[in-house]
Write an enzyme that holds these catalytic residues in place. Sequence first.
Site, PDB file in Angstrom:
ATOM      1  CB  SER A 139      40.723  13.822  49.952  1.00 11.30           C
ATOM      2  OG  SER A 139      40.196  14.867  50.419  1.00 11.30           O
ATOM      3  CE1 TYR A 152      41.254  10.720  54.355  1.00  8.01           C
ATOM      4  CE2 TYR A 152      40.904  13.298  54.156  1.00  8.01           C
ATOM      5  CZ  TYR A 152      40.487  12.012  53.845  1.00  8.01           C
ATOM      6  OH  TYR A 152      39.582  11.830  53.044  1.00  8.01           O
TER       7      TYR A 152
HETATM    8  N1  NAP Z   1      32.583  12.019  52.453  1.00  5.42           N
HETATM    9  C1  NAP Z   1      33.609  13.112  51.923  1.00  5.42           C
HETATM   10  O1  NAP Z   1      33.210  13.953  52.136  1.00  5.42           O
HETATM   11  C2  NAP Z   1      34.954  12.709  51.477  1.00  5.42           C
HETATM   12  C3  NAP Z   1      35.921  13.804  50.952  1.00  5.42           C
HETATM   13  C4  NAP Z   1      36.981  13.409  50.408  1.00  5.42           C
HETATM   14  C5  NAP Z   1      37.325  12.087  50.072  1.00  5.42           C
HETATM   15  N2  NAP Z   1      36.569  10.990  50.474  1.00  5.42           N
HETATM   16  C6  NAP Z   1      37.207   9.615  50.360  1.00  5.42           C
HETATM   17  O2  NAP Z   1      36.137   8.811  50.006  1.00  5.42           O
HETATM   18  C7  NAP Z   1      36.398   7.344  50.390  1.00  5.42           C
HETATM   19  C8  NAP Z   1      35.105   7.111  50.862  1.00  5.42           C
HETATM   20  O3  NAP Z   1      34.752   7.630  52.190  1.00  5.42           O
HETATM   21  P1  NAP Z   1      33.174   7.974  52.522  1.00  5.42           P
HETATM   22  O4  NAP Z   1      33.071   9.182  52.394  1.00  5.42           O
HETATM   23  O5  NAP Z   1      32.177   6.737  51.563  1.00  5.42           O
HETATM   24  O6  NAP Z   1      32.990   7.265  53.925  1.00  5.42           O
HETATM   25  P2  NAP Z   1      32.494   6.128  54.643  1.00  5.42           P
HETATM   26  O7  NAP Z   1      31.051   6.282  54.518  1.00  5.42           O
HETATM   27  O8  NAP Z   1      33.004   6.244  56.159  1.00  5.42           O
HETATM   28  O9  NAP Z   1      33.219   4.934  54.175  1.00  5.42           O
HETATM   29  C9  NAP Z   1      34.348   4.480  54.500  1.00  5.42           C
HETATM   30  C10 NAP Z   1      34.556   2.982  53.778  1.00  5.42           C
HETATM   31  O10 NAP Z   1      35.630   2.469  53.950  1.00  5.42           O
HETATM   32  C11 NAP Z   1      35.832   1.156  54.656  1.00  5.42           C
HETATM   33  N3  NAP Z   1      36.984   0.903  55.623  1.00  5.42           N
HETATM   34  C12 NAP Z   1      37.372   1.842  56.763  1.00  5.42           C
HETATM   35  N4  NAP Z   1      38.435   1.300  57.180  1.00  5.42           N
HETATM   36  C13 NAP Z   1      38.617   0.132  56.695  1.00  5.42           C
HETATM   37  C14 NAP Z   1      39.432  -1.014  56.669  1.00  5.42           C
HETATM   38  N5  NAP Z   1      40.616  -1.030  57.505  1.00  5.42           N
HETATM   39  N6  NAP Z   1      39.610  -2.005  55.810  1.00  5.42           N
HETATM   40  C15 NAP Z   1      38.639  -2.091  54.762  1.00  5.42           C
HETATM   41  N7  NAP Z   1      37.624  -1.105  54.786  1.00  5.42           N
HETATM   42  C16 NAP Z   1      37.795   0.038  55.403  1.00  5.42           C
HETATM   43  C17 NAP Z   1      34.504   1.253  55.543  1.00  5.42           C
HETATM   44  O11 NAP Z   1      33.979  -0.008  55.697  1.00  5.42           O
HETATM   45  P3  NAP Z   1      34.049  -0.886  57.246  1.00  5.42           P
HETATM   46  O12 NAP Z   1      33.802   0.029  58.244  1.00  5.42           O
HETATM   47  O13 NAP Z   1      32.942  -1.978  56.783  1.00  5.42           O
HETATM   48  O14 NAP Z   1      35.601  -1.540  56.989  1.00  5.42           O
HETATM   49  C18 NAP Z   1      33.407   1.895  54.441  1.00  5.42           C
HETATM   50  O15 NAP Z   1      32.941   1.031  53.621  1.00  5.42           O
HETATM   51  C19 NAP Z   1      37.506   7.470  51.421  1.00  5.42           C
HETATM   52  O16 NAP Z   1      38.653   7.270  50.803  1.00  5.42           O
HETATM   53  C20 NAP Z   1      37.551   8.902  51.823  1.00  5.42           C
HETATM   54  O17 NAP Z   1      38.735   9.458  52.189  1.00  5.42           O
HETATM   55  C21 NAP Z   1      35.413  11.091  51.116  1.00  5.42           C
END
Ligand code: NAP
Length: 262
Positions: A139, A152
């Site tokens: 991130s 985080y």
């Molecule tokens: N969106 C943003 O603005 C942003 C910014 C910076 C970084 N990121 C990073 O991008 C990555 C993806 O996030 P996203 O934005 O796509 O969010 P998201 O839509 O909430 O997706 C998160 C994913 O992580 C999985 N997950 C959560 N807890 C878990 C666990 N205990 N075991 C296995 N899987 C788990 C969830 O699936 P289940 O619920 O099915 O387990 C889901 O598939 C993350 O690492 C996040 O920190 C996102």
Amino acid sequence: MKDKIIWITGASSGIGEALVYLLHEQGAKLIISSRNRDALYRVKQNCKNNSIDIHVLPLDLEQTEILPEKAALALKIFGRIDILIHSAGISQRALAINTGLKVAQQLMDVNFWGAVSLTQGLLPSMISAGGGQIVVVSSLVGKFGTRLRSAYSASKHALHGYFDSLRIETEEHNIHITIVCPGFIKTNLTFNALLADGSAQNTMDDAQENGMMPDECASKIIKAVASKKREVYIGGREKYAVLIKRFFPGYFAKMIRKAKVV
Ligand SMILES: NC(=O)c1ccc[n+]([C@@H]2O[C@H](COP(=O)([O-])OP(=O)(O)OC[C@H]3O[C@@H](n4cnc5c(N)ncnc54)[C@H](OP(=O)(O)O)[C@@H]3O)[C@@H](O)[C@H]2O)c1
């Protein structure tokens, strides 16, 4: 990405889900993981052709003790893994003073130790196969801290320390590591972010609501992986915060103090 065997965590939603669709279109063979089995099957069914090339492997990254076994299972599915993408993650919306150790540890387990454990499970096979790629979705707050994200941000900083070191140790084995730092991407991340008591925030932050679409983010990630970039920043104007911090740290400190969310 044609015929590459790729394991994606966090594949049930957001950036991971978008990666599944694009990589499938490009002819990759995929193993898709997260906790929610039904959501993973929904993603698989959304892929039009050859969904036989998509294997669902549910796992919970919080259960760190079973992850080596999951890595062994993943390896057996297609016989090898060329690219491991760590996209699973959870965020935080609570002040450090209110965030108990249990919640902070949960963030570290899912975001950091989960990625470390799966990587360790696959590394020996990648090395004996003559190489591989590891993609770590960090991130922008893996590059600087900000309000309401202490644990985080710590978990994302930890990824940089670990995978930058691992890159140096494994370059001679043809292992390429790409660390991706997204800014604001329109996903469920803030909806699922943990409050101080460990419950989900259940609302979407404005910045995420107006962020980049996940398919655009996924496409930029695939380009970075194809060109074996070490680190890449993806998002809108917010990504320049990394440069501002590096070159104008005093100004950055004032700016980030005033920022409502970053
Ligand atoms: N969106 C943003 O603005 C942003 C910014 C910076 C970084 N990121 C990073 O991008 C990555 C993806 O996030 P996203 O934005 O796509 O969010 P998201 O839509 O909430 O997706 C998160 C994913 O992580 C999985 N997950 C959560 N807890 C878990 C666990 N205990 N075991 C296995 N899987 C788990 C969830 O699936 P289940 O619920 O099915 O387990 C889901 O598939 C993350 O690492 C996040 O920190 C996102």
